[in-house]
Design a protein around this motif. Structure first.
Motif, PDB file in Angstrom:
ATOM      1  N   PRO A 255       1.049  -1.334   0.133  1.00 22.51           N
ATOM      2  CA  PRO A 255       0.075   0.012  -0.037  1.00 22.51           C
ATOM      3  C   PRO A 255       0.876   1.163   0.123  1.00 22.51           C
ATOM      4  O   PRO A 255       2.169   1.064  -0.049  1.00 22.51           O
ATOM      5  CB  PRO A 255      -0.754  -0.116   1.322  1.00 22.51           C
ATOM      6  CG  PRO A 255       0.233  -0.719   2.246  1.00 22.51           C
ATOM      7  CD  PRO A 255       1.051  -1.971   1.237  1.00 22.51           C
ATOM      8  N   HIS A 256       0.272   2.377   0.080  1.00 18.53           N
ATOM      9  CA  HIS A 256       1.007   3.859  -0.100  1.00 18.53           C
ATOM     10  C   HIS A 256       1.927   3.853   1.311  1.00 18.53           C
ATOM     11  O   HIS A 256       3.075   4.361   1.151  1.00 18.53           O
ATOM     12  CB  HIS A 256      -0.032   4.658   0.020  1.00 18.53           C
ATOM     13  CG  HIS A 256       0.550   6.085  -0.063  1.00 18.53           C
ATOM     14  ND1 HIS A 256       1.309   6.816  -1.098  1.00 18.53           N
ATOM     15  CD2 HIS A 256       0.331   7.250   0.600  1.00 18.53           C
ATOM     16  CE1 HIS A 256       1.707   7.885  -1.046  1.00 18.53           C
ATOM     17  NE2 HIS A 256       1.307   8.372   0.164  1.00 18.53           N
ATOM     18  N   GLY A 257       1.300   3.557   2.408  1.00 20.11           N
ATOM     19  CA  GLY A 257       2.086   3.477   3.586  1.00 20.11           C
ATOM     20  C   GLY A 257       3.111   2.247   3.861  1.00 20.11           C
ATOM     21  O   GLY A 257       3.097   1.809   5.079  1.00 20.11           O
ATOM     22  N   MET A 258       3.468   1.924   2.950  1.00 19.71           N
ATOM     23  CA  MET A 258       4.497   0.495   3.031  1.00 19.71           C
ATOM     24  C   MET A 258       5.676   0.849   3.839  1.00 19.71           C
ATOM     25  O   MET A 258       6.239  -0.084   4.258  1.00 19.71           O
ATOM     26  CB  MET A 258       4.986   0.251   1.631  1.00 19.71           C
ATOM     27  CG  MET A 258       5.946   1.319   0.920  1.00 19.71           C
ATOM     28  SD  MET A 258       6.046   1.088  -1.047  1.00 19.71           S
ATOM     29  CE  MET A 258       7.650   0.257  -0.675  1.00 19.71           C
ATOM     30  N   CYS A 259       6.108   2.070   4.032  1.00 21.78           N
ATOM     31  CA  CYS A 259       7.218   2.161   5.205  1.00 21.78           C
ATOM     32  C   CYS A 259       6.939   1.881   6.557  1.00 21.78           C
ATOM     33  O   CYS A 259       7.774   1.497   7.439  1.00 21.78           O
ATOM     34  CB  CYS A 259       7.682   3.887   5.047  1.00 21.78           C
ATOM     35  SG  CYS A 259       8.030   4.207   3.653  1.00 21.78           S
ATOM     36  N   THR A 260       5.459   1.843   6.766  1.00 27.81           N
ATOM     37  CA  THR A 260       4.895   1.361   8.058  1.00 27.81           C
ATOM     38  C   THR A 260       4.527  -0.162   8.070  1.00 27.81           C
ATOM     39  O   THR A 260       4.905  -0.922   8.815  1.00 27.81           O
ATOM     40  CB  THR A 260       3.851   2.293   8.484  1.00 27.81           C
ATOM     41  OG1 THR A 260       4.340   3.477   8.684  1.00 27.81           O
ATOM     42  CG2 THR A 260       3.256   1.737   9.788  1.00 27.81           C
ATOM     43  N   THR A 261       3.953  -0.586   6.923  1.00 28.83           N
ATOM     44  CA  THR A 261       3.110  -2.012   7.039  1.00 28.83           C
ATOM     45  C   THR A 261       4.319  -2.911   6.706  1.00 28.83           C
ATOM     46  O   THR A 261       4.132  -4.153   7.029  1.00 28.83           O
ATOM     47  CB  THR A 261       2.277  -2.066   5.890  1.00 28.83           C
ATOM     48  OG1 THR A 261       2.493  -1.529   4.709  1.00 28.83           O
ATOM     49  CG2 THR A 261       0.801  -1.046   6.284  1.00 28.83           C
ATOM     50  N   HIS A 262       5.243  -2.502   5.830  1.00 32.16           N
ATOM     51  CA  HIS A 262       6.449  -3.520   5.546  1.00 32.16           C
ATOM     52  C   HIS A 262       7.817  -2.761   5.863  1.00 32.16           C
ATOM     53  O   HIS A 262       8.682  -2.923   4.935  1.00 32.16           O
ATOM     54  CB  HIS A 262       6.041  -3.637   4.015  1.00 32.16           C
ATOM     55  CG  HIS A 262       4.749  -4.445   3.493  1.00 32.16           C
ATOM     56  ND1 HIS A 262       3.679  -3.595   3.471  1.00 32.16           N
ATOM     57  CD2 HIS A 262       4.523  -5.942   3.161  1.00 32.16           C
ATOM     58  CE1 HIS A 262       2.680  -4.704   3.155  1.00 32.16           C
ATOM     59  NE2 HIS A 262       3.142  -5.913   3.185  1.00 32.16           N
ATOM     60  N   ALA A 263       7.878  -2.145   6.650  1.00 35.57           N
ATOM     61  CA  ALA A 263       9.022  -1.579   7.094  1.00 35.57           C
ATOM     62  C   ALA A 263      10.340  -2.496   7.104  1.00 35.57           C
ATOM     63  O   ALA A 263      11.425  -2.202   6.806  1.00 35.57           O
ATOM     64  CB  ALA A 263       9.060  -1.108   8.616  1.00 35.57           C
ATOM     65  N   ASP A 264      10.217  -3.727   7.423  1.00 40.54           N
ATOM     66  CA  ASP A 264      11.447  -4.599   7.440  1.00 40.54           C
ATOM     67  C   ASP A 264      11.698  -4.841   5.961  1.00 40.54           C
ATOM     68  O   ASP A 264      13.176  -4.812   5.659  1.00 40.54           O
ATOM     69  CB  ASP A 264      11.018  -6.244   8.110  1.00 40.54           C
ATOM     70  CG  ASP A 264       9.739  -6.646   7.389  1.00 40.54           C
ATOM     71  OD1 ASP A 264       8.908  -5.975   6.622  1.00 40.54           O
ATOM     72  OD2 ASP A 264       9.652  -7.935   7.652  1.00 40.54           O
TER      73      ASP A 264
END
Length: 276
Positions: A255-264
């Motif tokens: 998603p747009h907020g990938m830095c949070t949802t897929h931080a690893d």
């Protein structure tokens, strides 16, 4: 608090963590958030030995809620003030969403001698709005709708946006994380309604084409295929083609907020690019 005052008298808040002699990474946040949106990345890269810096855009977070200057030229000039104050060199700039536009505009306008690399994540360039020259863009009515939602009830809008499309929590099977939603709301409500309202025009109608063409630093363009805020088809591939030294990396279903949802995943790929 660490702040710097710009030429037009605007107080800009910034964070500066880590060894002063380490390579600096400067993070540029998205609309309508703050430097806090980068906490996961900043702690990760701090642990890797880097100096990490992030500021709150004017009218956002802890920076001054000034009436004017909510446009990409001022955003880039404010970044330059922070960079020059800290005398950062050999710098990696990482921008998400609106912050990607800001980072690109800064590097093109001020930072080509100081910037070593650039990363654009779910970023708004080349241009979001539909125009005769950009027929694949989003209709202006989309952005008019954002402005109306903000003006009518900003507090509720800032619950609905992260609860739904921003993090992909509106998708079947998605599991919303209350703390993530609350943190988005907290950051948004810290800022100025006018800065956020004006900022919609800045992120949607600014054409970054010429910026991208002059940037020669190695640039990584990262984008999720399920970005509901900045649709990938009219952004990342076009930016990568305009850049002299661009690399496109596409993330299936992110998603747009990938830095949070897929931080690893994001942190690992950022580290590999910065070290390359």
């Amino acid at each position: 608090m660490s702040t710097i005052t710009t030429k037009d008298g605007t107080e800009i808040f910034y964070k500066d963590w880590g060894p002063k002699d380490a390579q600096p990474i400067v993070f540029h946040h998205g609309w309508p958030l703050s430097a806090d949106d980068w906490d996961t990345q900043m702690l990760f890269f701090l642990g890797q030995g880097y100096r990490v810096v992030a500021h709150d855009r004017r009218g956002h977070g802890r920076s001054a809620q000034v009436s004017d200057g909510h446009d990409m030229d001022h955003y880039a000039d404010d970044v330059a003030t922070v960079i020059e104050h800290l005398d950062l060199r050999n710098t990696v700039h990482v921008g998400h969403s609106t912050g990607g536009g800001e980072a690109a505009h800064y590097v093109a306008r001020h930072g080509r001698e100081r910037a070593a690399k650039l990363v654009l994540i779910g970023a708004v360039p080349p241009i979001m709005v539909k125009t005769p020259a950009n027929p694949g863009g989003l209709p202006i009515e989309v952005f008019d709708g954002l402005r109306k939602s903000l003006a009518d009830n900003r507090a509720q809008f800032y619950v609905d946006f992260p609860s739904g499309p921003f993090y992909g929590y509106n998708r079947p099977g998605a599991k919303p994380v209350p703390g993530v939603i609350q943190n988005w709301w907290r950051q948004g409500m810290m800022g100025s309604a006018k800065a956020h309202y004006d900022g919609i025009k800045a992120f949607s109608e600014t054409d970054f084409t010429e910026d991208l063409k002059v940037i020669d630093a190695p640039t990584l363009v990262m984008h999720g295929t399920d970005d509901q805020i900045v649709p990938i088809a009219d952004s990342a591939p076009l930016s990568a083609k305009l850049l002299k030294n661009g690399t496109l990396k596409v993330y299936e279903g992110f998603p747009h907020g990938m830095c949070t949802t897929h931080a690893d995943v994001v942190n690992s790929d950022l580290l590999a690019f910065i070290r390359s």
